[in-house]
Design an enzyme around this catalytic site. Structure first.
Site, PDB file in Angstrom:
ATOM      1  N   LYS A 194      48.938   1.442   8.390  1.00  0.00           N
ATOM      2  CA  LYS A 194      48.614   0.994   9.754  1.00  0.00           C
ATOM      3  C   LYS A 194      48.243  -0.497   9.759  1.00  0.00           C
ATOM      4  CE  LYS A 194      47.233   0.715  13.962  1.00  0.00           C
ATOM      5  NZ  LYS A 194      48.155   0.712  15.081  1.00  0.00           N
ATOM      6  N   CYS A 220      44.720  -4.531  18.646  1.00  0.00           N
ATOM      7  CA  CYS A 220      45.244  -4.185  17.315  1.00  0.00           C
ATOM      8  C   CYS A 220      45.602  -5.404  16.471  1.00  0.00           C
ATOM      9  CB  CYS A 220      46.464  -3.285  17.471  1.00  0.00           C
ATOM     10  SG  CYS A 220      46.047  -1.666  18.149  1.00  0.00           S
TER      11      CYS A 220
HETATM   12  N1  LIG Z   1      45.034   1.015  22.483  1.00  0.00           N
HETATM   13  C1  LIG Z   1      46.034   0.989  21.618  1.00  0.00           C
HETATM   14  O1  LIG Z   1      47.155   0.652  21.963  1.00  0.00           O
HETATM   15  C2  LIG Z   1      45.838   1.419  20.174  1.00  0.00           C
HETATM   16  C3  LIG Z   1      46.984   1.559  19.362  1.00  0.00           C
HETATM   17  C4  LIG Z   1      46.809   1.966  18.048  1.00  0.00           C
HETATM   18  C5  LIG Z   1      45.534   2.221  17.552  1.00  0.00           C
HETATM   19  N2  LIG Z   1      44.431   2.066  18.370  1.00  0.00           N
HETATM   20  C6  LIG Z   1      43.118   2.352  17.809  1.00  0.00           C
HETATM   21  O2  LIG Z   1      42.642   3.573  18.377  1.00  0.00           O
HETATM   22  C7  LIG Z   1      41.216   3.515  18.517  1.00  0.00           C
HETATM   23  C8  LIG Z   1      40.844   3.793  19.974  1.00  0.00           C
HETATM   24  O3  LIG Z   1      41.389   2.766  20.770  1.00  0.00           O
HETATM   25  P1  LIG Z   1      41.455   2.884  22.352  1.00  0.00           P
HETATM   26  O4  LIG Z   1      42.336   1.757  22.787  1.00  0.00           O
HETATM   27  O5  LIG Z   1      41.801   4.260  22.768  1.00  0.00           O
HETATM   28  O6  LIG Z   1      39.935   2.580  22.743  1.00  0.00           O
HETATM   29  P2  LIG Z   1      39.262   2.700  24.210  1.00  0.00           P
HETATM   30  O7  LIG Z   1      38.161   1.712  24.246  1.00  0.00           O
HETATM   31  O8  LIG Z   1      40.311   2.665  25.264  1.00  0.00           O
HETATM   32  O9  LIG Z   1      38.646   4.169  24.229  1.00  0.00           O
HETATM   33  C9  LIG Z   1      37.657   4.582  23.372  1.00  0.00           C
HETATM   34  C10 LIG Z   1      36.778   5.583  24.092  1.00  0.00           C
HETATM   35  O10 LIG Z   1      35.850   6.103  23.134  1.00  0.00           O
HETATM   36  C11 LIG Z   1      34.621   6.347  23.812  1.00  0.00           C
HETATM   37  N3  LIG Z   1      33.559   6.472  22.811  1.00  0.00           N
HETATM   38  C12 LIG Z   1      32.943   5.527  22.075  1.00  0.00           C
HETATM   39  N4  LIG Z   1      32.058   6.080  21.217  1.00  0.00           N
HETATM   40  C13 LIG Z   1      32.126   7.412  21.408  1.00  0.00           C
HETATM   41  C14 LIG Z   1      31.459   8.532  20.827  1.00  0.00           C
HETATM   42  N5  LIG Z   1      30.565   8.375  19.861  1.00  0.00           N
HETATM   43  N6  LIG Z   1      31.749   9.766  21.279  1.00  0.00           N
HETATM   44  C15 LIG Z   1      32.662   9.938  22.273  1.00  0.00           C
HETATM   45  N7  LIG Z   1      33.327   8.915  22.852  1.00  0.00           N
HETATM   46  C16 LIG Z   1      33.069   7.679  22.423  1.00  0.00           C
HETATM   47  C17 LIG Z   1      34.495   5.164  24.742  1.00  0.00           C
HETATM   48  O11 LIG Z   1      33.594   5.424  25.803  1.00  0.00           O
HETATM   49  C18 LIG Z   1      35.943   4.984  25.223  1.00  0.00           C
HETATM   50  O12 LIG Z   1      36.193   5.705  26.407  1.00  0.00           O
HETATM   51  C19 LIG Z   1      40.800   2.129  18.022  1.00  0.00           C
HETATM   52  O13 LIG Z   1      40.433   2.196  16.680  1.00  0.00           O
HETATM   53  C20 LIG Z   1      42.073   1.320  18.153  1.00  0.00           C
HETATM   54  O14 LIG Z   1      42.114   0.233  17.248  1.00  0.00           O
HETATM   55  C21 LIG Z   1      44.576   1.692  19.666  1.00  0.00           C
END
Ligand SMILES: NC(=O)c1ccc[n+]([C@@H]2O[C@H](COP(=O)([O-])OP(=O)(O)OC[C@H]3O[C@@H](n4cnc5c(N)ncnc54)[C@H](O)[C@@H]3O)[C@@H](O)[C@H]2O)c1
Length: 450
Positions: free
Chosen positions: A226, A280
């Site tokens: 990743k 990312c």
């Molecule tokens: N957005 C993308 O395109 C993408 C792509 C690949 C990987 N990622 C990875 O995926 C992960 C999530 O990214 P995202 O974009 O979905 O983030 P996001 O901020 O959109 O969503 C994360 C959610 O997690 C919740 N949260 C935080 N702590 C929590 C807990 N202890 N218990 C329950 N909920 C909790 C937050 O309130 C939020 O709603 C990250 O590590 C990111 O790097 C994201």
């Protein structure tokens, strides 16, 4: 502390899945699983977000997501709440932002020669708090999958923190915002288990909705895969950005030069731009740098891309001095980190705006996609009224598709007719027809300064 080999007997039936974190990744994943026969409990600590989802309202602008979520909730297969509960599997999709840690001794030892003791590293707070949140509900034989992007060896570290005989895997998410639902289904997946059984079990879950191939490996390899994917992009963008700077200095048009260089069968130079943003590419390479003393090129590329907004801002400031326009009013077109999405996280636009403001520019912003941003967002007309210059920072289709008439109407509202295109997306001839002076990032022939 538990050894990796000490695993014991495990149950294989997975019917109920708890997805922790309902953001860009967790909500589509939870809904997808619910629409493929699992009973899914979606958990988010943000009460407001949970209420919105329950009412079928979303704060994420993702094509098709609303329909998918509503379908999952109406079917009774998706329940959203703020606390986890017992389940057969848990999938963690919480944020992993970067923090600038002045006291990161390991990293300073590895990398820090000239960076004032500030080395960015992964903030694992959310992941660790999500793990602590599910701990009371974990039973022997459960499967725990981490989807959040994490530094190498984090899955092993977390596995050792859990005092139960569980299966565990790292399964990175590789979707593109704007195409999440399509890519969730069509993309190949990498599943890295803490052992073979964990990989197989996690594969069974993903197989329910993934049409792409699912490749099994170990958790640290999956973590590296990743990070390497996004680092590959970052380093190659850094090269394009460096070419843009050099070409400006040489009074050459970098876009023409790249186009010609890419005629070579084994050359594929990417496009330069005002900086690298998003959740990312602008973050993940740091997770390698924090762990490895060998990541020299990766660190340099990251720094180069991080400095692009400052380079762009300085170029604009110098150009306006040359043009003798004092306290210019500039209209920023686009503040999301890339085109046609609403996501403004880590957007280079924010840094450029801050830099322009600190140089006494008046700044107004128009973005047809962004909903949440640190500075006020305006309607198109309000944004350009009395403006000296439009600065395009994002490649939204709306900007690409401006017709001759639109540009003429825009020109009538402006004080000076200057447009700066940092993405090379405008139809420059149309803008020139409306008497705009067009300046292009990386085209040294369009700038008075270098
Ligand atoms: N957005 C993308 O395109 C993408 C792509 C690949 C990987 N990622 C990875 O995926 C992960 C999530 O990214 P995202 O974009 O979905 O983030 P996001 O901020 O959109 O969503 C994360 C959610 O997690 C919740 N949260 C935080 N702590 C929590 C807990 N202890 N218990 C329950 N909920 C909790 C937050 O309130 C939020 O709603 C990250 O590590 C990111 O790097 C994201």
């Amino acid at each position: 502390m538990k050894q990796l080999e000490n695993i014991g007997t495990k149950q294989k039936n997975i019917n109920k899945i708890c997805v922790i974190g309902l953001g860009y990744i967790g909500l589509p994943t939870a809904s997808m699983l619910a629409n493929h026969g699992y009973y899914v409990v979606g958990v988010d600590i943000d009460e407001k977000r949970v209420e919105l989802i329950k009412n079928g309202e979303l704060i994420i602008d993702e094509p098709g997501l609303m329909t998918l979520v509503k379908g999952a909730i109406n079917s009774g297969n998706l329940n959203v709440k703020t606390e986890p509960e017992e389940a057969d599997a848990f999938i963690i999709c919480v944020p992993t932002p970067v923090i600038h840690d002045k006291n990161n001794k390991d990293n300073n030892k590895n990398n820090n020669k000239d960076n004032n003791n500030e080395t960015p590293k992964c903030d694992l707070t959310y992941v660790l708090s999500a793990v602590n949140g599910i701990k009371p509900y974990l039973k022997d034989g459960n499967l725990v999958v981490i989807e959040s992007t994490i530094p190498p060896k984090t899955t092993e570290m977390i596995y050792k923190l859990i005092d139960k005989n569980i299966h565990m895997a790292y399964c990175p998410e590789r979707v593109l915002p704007g195409k999440i639902l399509k890519e969730l289904v069509e993309n190949d997946r990498i599943v890295g288990g803490i052992d073979e059984e964990s990989s197989e079990l996690a594969k069974e879950v993903y197989k329910s909705f993934v049409d792409g191939d699912i490749y099994l490996t170990n958790s640290t390899t999956a973590e590296m895969v990743k990070l390497m994917e996004n680092t590959f992009r970052d380093v190659n963008i850094a090269l394009a950005n460096e070419f843009a700077k050099v070409c400006t200095e040489m009074k050459v048009n970098v876009w023409d030069a790249i186009n010609l260089a890419n005629k070579h069968p084994r050359v594929n130079i990417l496009n330069p731009g005002p900086g690298v943003g998003g959740h990312c590419i602008s973050i993940d390479p740091w997770f390698i740098v924090e762990k490895s003393k060998n990541a020299e090129l990766i660190k340099k590329a990251r720094e180069l891309n991080d400095n692009m907004p400052k380079y762009v801002c300085n170029l604009i400031v110098k150009e306006f001095k040359k043009l003798n326009i004092n306290n210019p009013k500039v209209s920023i077109f686009g503040v999301t980190y890339k085109g046609n999405v609403d996501d403004t996280r880590e957007s280079p636009a924010k840094k450029i705006i801050e830099c322009l403001l600190s140089n006494d520019f008046n700044v107004s912003i128009y973005d047809p996609h962004a909903k949440v941003f640190e500075y006020p967002l305006n309607k198109l007309e309000d944004c350009i009224k009395g403006s000296d210059c439009i600065i395009v920072l994002t490649d939204h289709d709306e900007f690409k598709n401006f017709e001759k008439e639109d540009i003429y109407e825009i020109s009538k509202l402006m004080k000076h007719k200057i447009v700066i295109d940092t993405k090379n997306i405008l139809n420059h001839n149309l803008w020139k027809e409306s008497k705009f002076e067009v300046k292009l990032l990386g085209d040294g022939t369009t700038w008075n300064v270098k």
